[in-house]
Structure formats: structure tokens, C-alpha cells
Design a protein around this motif. Structure first.
Motif: not given
Length: 117
Positions: A36-47
């Protein structure tokens, strides 16, 4: 996203962040491991993102945990109950703290029982 869905996504993201950090992984490393793209991981973690089952499965596999473990403590009883608040507090702590809290609770309950005798 509906308000309840946003809240669930936020709690799930926080859970993923806690598990990732417990494993000593950066967002970049989790992204690489899961594909998964790093930006997507960040967006997931921020909800900010509503996850697919496929993405959840990739994250769980990358963390080396069963899929259902991602949902432990995400919405056990709701934050409006005392037990729900306890579970939420605990879910925000590293997994290593869970054993410590359990041992502490057992000690307190044992002490209370002895006091009643």
C-alpha cells in the motif's frame, strides 16, 4: 462518510497505528510490506479512509496478526460506558502494556477480596 463510520475509521486507524508502532515499523515500512502507498497508510491511521477488506487483510498480514485482531478493542462496548472507556484507553497503549494492566487489575481485585474477609 457518516459520523459513526468516521468514528469507526478513526478508531481502526488508531488501532493500526498502535500495532504498527508496537512492531517497530514506520508507515513507509508498513506500506512496503503491505503493498500500500505510504500516503494511504497515513490516511488510514488518521481515519481519513474507509478501508476495503483487501487492504485490511494486507495490513494484518504485514503486521503478522490475524485479521480479527485489528478489530480488538475498536468498538467493544462503545465509549459511553465505563468499561468501554477502559477498553479504549487500553487499546491506545502498546500491546506490552496489556499484560501489565491485567496483572495490576488482578492484584487490585485480589486485594479487595482479601479486605472483605
Amino acid at each position: 462518510m457518516e459520523a459513526n463510520t468516521k468514528q469507526l475509521a478513526k478508531r481502526l486507524g488508531e488501532r493500526i497505528r498502535t500495532l504498527r508502532m508496537d512492531k517497530g515499523l514506520s508507515q513507509e515500512q508498513l506500506g512496503e510490506l503491505s503493498g500500500l502507498h505510504t500516503n494511504y497508510v497515513g490516511q488510514i491511521e488518521r481515519g481519513e479512509k474507509n478501508l476495503t477488506i483487501e487492504s485490511l487483510s494486507k495490513i494484518a498480514r504485514s503486521l503478522g496478526i490475524p485479521l480479527e485482531q485489528l478489530f480488538h478493542s475498536v468498538d467493544p462496548l462503545g465509549p459511553e460506558t465505563e468499561l468501554g472507556r477502559i477498553v479504549m484507553l487500553l487499546s491506545e497503549r502498546p500491546v506490552a502494556d496489556h499484560s501489565l494492566v491485567l496483572a495490576l487489575m488482578k492484584t487490585v481485585f485480589s486485594w479487595e477480596e482479601e479486605k472483605r474477609k
